[in-house]
Design a protein around this motif. Sequence first.
Motif, PDB file in Angstrom:
ATOM      1  N   VAL A 232       0.846  -1.200   0.000  1.00 26.77           N
ATOM      2  CA  VAL A 232       0.000   0.000   0.000  1.00 26.77           C
ATOM      3  C   VAL A 232       0.876   1.243   0.000  1.00 26.77           C
ATOM      4  CG1 VAL A 232      -1.742   1.318   1.285  1.00 26.77           C
ATOM      5  CG2 VAL A 232      -1.946  -1.170   1.117  1.00 26.77           C
ATOM      6  N   ALA A 233       1.940   1.240   0.804  1.00 29.31           N
ATOM      7  CA  ALA A 233       2.854   2.390   0.862  1.00 29.31           C
ATOM      8  C   ALA A 233       3.492   2.649  -0.504  1.00 29.31           C
ATOM      9  CB  ALA A 233       3.925   2.167   1.921  1.00 29.31           C
ATOM     10  N   SER A 234       3.973   1.599  -1.157  1.00 26.85           N
ATOM     11  CA  SER A 234       4.589   1.756  -2.487  1.00 26.85           C
ATOM     12  C   SER A 234       3.603   2.322  -3.490  1.00 26.85           C
ATOM     13  CB  SER A 234       5.114   0.412  -2.992  1.00 26.85           C
ATOM     14  OG  SER A 234       6.178  -0.033  -2.209  1.00 26.85           O
ATOM     15  N   CYS A 235       2.384   1.841  -3.443  1.00 27.62           N
ATOM     16  CA  CYS A 235       1.343   2.326  -4.345  1.00 27.62           C
ATOM     17  C   CYS A 235       1.059   3.807  -4.101  1.00 27.62           C
ATOM     18  CB  CYS A 235       0.077   1.492  -4.167  1.00 27.62           C
ATOM     19  SG  CYS A 235      -1.299   1.987  -5.235  1.00 27.62           S
TER      20      CYS A 235
ATOM     21  N   SER B 164       8.320   7.173   6.780  1.00 30.88           N
ATOM     22  CA  SER B 164       9.120   6.800   7.945  1.00 30.88           C
ATOM     23  C   SER B 164       8.541   5.506   8.515  1.00 30.88           C
ATOM     24  CB  SER B 164       9.122   7.914   8.995  1.00 30.88           C
ATOM     25  OG  SER B 164       7.827   8.115   9.498  1.00 30.88           O
ATOM     26  N   ARG B 165       9.350   4.827   9.309  1.00 32.44           N
ATOM     27  CA  ARG B 165       8.901   3.583   9.924  1.00 32.44           C
ATOM     28  C   ARG B 165       9.099   3.662  11.426  1.00 32.44           C
ATOM     29  NH1 ARG B 165       9.262   2.486   5.075  1.00 32.44           N
ATOM     30  NH2 ARG B 165       8.881   0.718   3.823  1.00 32.44           N
TER      31      ARG B 165
ATOM     32  N   GLY C  46       8.808   0.747  14.161  1.00 27.21           N
ATOM     33  CA  GLY C  46       8.530  -0.667  14.403  1.00 27.21           C
ATOM     34  C   GLY C  46       7.915  -1.280  13.159  1.00 27.21           C
ATOM     35  N   ASN C  47       6.742  -1.890  13.292  1.00 28.25           N
ATOM     36  CA  ASN C  47       6.037  -2.483  12.154  1.00 28.25           C
ATOM     37  C   ASN C  47       5.180  -1.482  11.399  1.00 28.25           C
ATOM     38  OD1 ASN C  47       7.058  -5.038  12.600  1.00 28.25           O
ATOM     39  ND2 ASN C  47       5.369  -5.643  13.915  1.00 28.25           N
ATOM     40  N   THR C  48       5.009  -0.307  11.948  1.00 30.62           N
ATOM     41  CA  THR C  48       4.119   0.693  11.369  1.00 30.62           C
ATOM     42  C   THR C  48       4.867   1.557  10.357  1.00 30.62           C
ATOM     43  OG1 THR C  48       2.840   0.755  13.407  1.00 30.62           O
ATOM     44  CG2 THR C  48       2.582   2.618  11.919  1.00 30.62           C
ATOM     45  N   THR C  49       4.228   1.797   9.216  1.00 29.72           N
ATOM     46  CA  THR C  49       4.757   2.706   8.204  1.00 29.72           C
ATOM     47  C   THR C  49       3.931   3.976   8.255  1.00 29.72           C
ATOM     48  OG1 THR C  49       5.383   0.850   6.792  1.00 29.72           O
ATOM     49  CG2 THR C  49       5.223   3.007   5.742  1.00 29.72           C
ATOM     50  N   GLU C  50       4.603   5.116   8.298  1.00 27.19           N
ATOM     51  CA  GLU C  50       3.913   6.401   8.352  1.00 27.19           C
ATOM     52  C   GLU C  50       4.301   7.230   7.131  1.00 27.19           C
ATOM     53  OE1 GLU C  50       5.184   7.860  12.135  1.00 27.19           O
ATOM     54  OE2 GLU C  50       3.776   6.587  13.213  1.00 27.19           O
ATOM     55  N   LEU C  51       3.294   7.742   6.456  1.00 31.45           N
ATOM     56  CA  LEU C  51       3.503   8.603   5.296  1.00 31.45           C
ATOM     57  C   LEU C  51       2.970   9.983   5.628  1.00 31.45           C
ATOM     58  CD1 LEU C  51       2.043   6.233   2.529  1.00 31.45           C
ATOM     59  CD2 LEU C  51       4.411   6.389   3.265  1.00 31.45           C
TER      60      LEU C  51
END
Length: 118
Positions: free
Chosen positions: A47-50, A61-62, A64-69
């Motif tokens: 989803v982040a790449s898309c 940014s990351r 832990g397991n969470t990706t933040e845009l």
Amino acid sequence: MKTLTQRLLAATPLALIAACGSTPPSGTASNGEPMIYASSARSASSVASCLEGRLPRVHTSRDGNTTELSVGSRTDASYFVTLTPNGHGSVIRVTHGASASNDPPEEELRFDVARCTT
């Protein structure tokens, strides 16, 4: 194969409705209330790449397991997208940033999130 295709087609409208949910009442967007809250069978990284490919000025940014845009200006983001993995894909949470700017327009953001979650 035919049954899997039918299931995916049946689930698509539900995913789009969840991703394109209504805007929160005036004044709640800046206090951390999500304007979009949805789940996806796609992984958080997918989803982040898309979203990075579709939205302008995305900073990733990351934690832990969470990706933040953050979407928009690095110092004054228009939107924040949090992607959290779960056992079946990921959970997507979008909030307005403190910026008064809607760059990109909210409709475009909602469309791109819907496209990237299905």
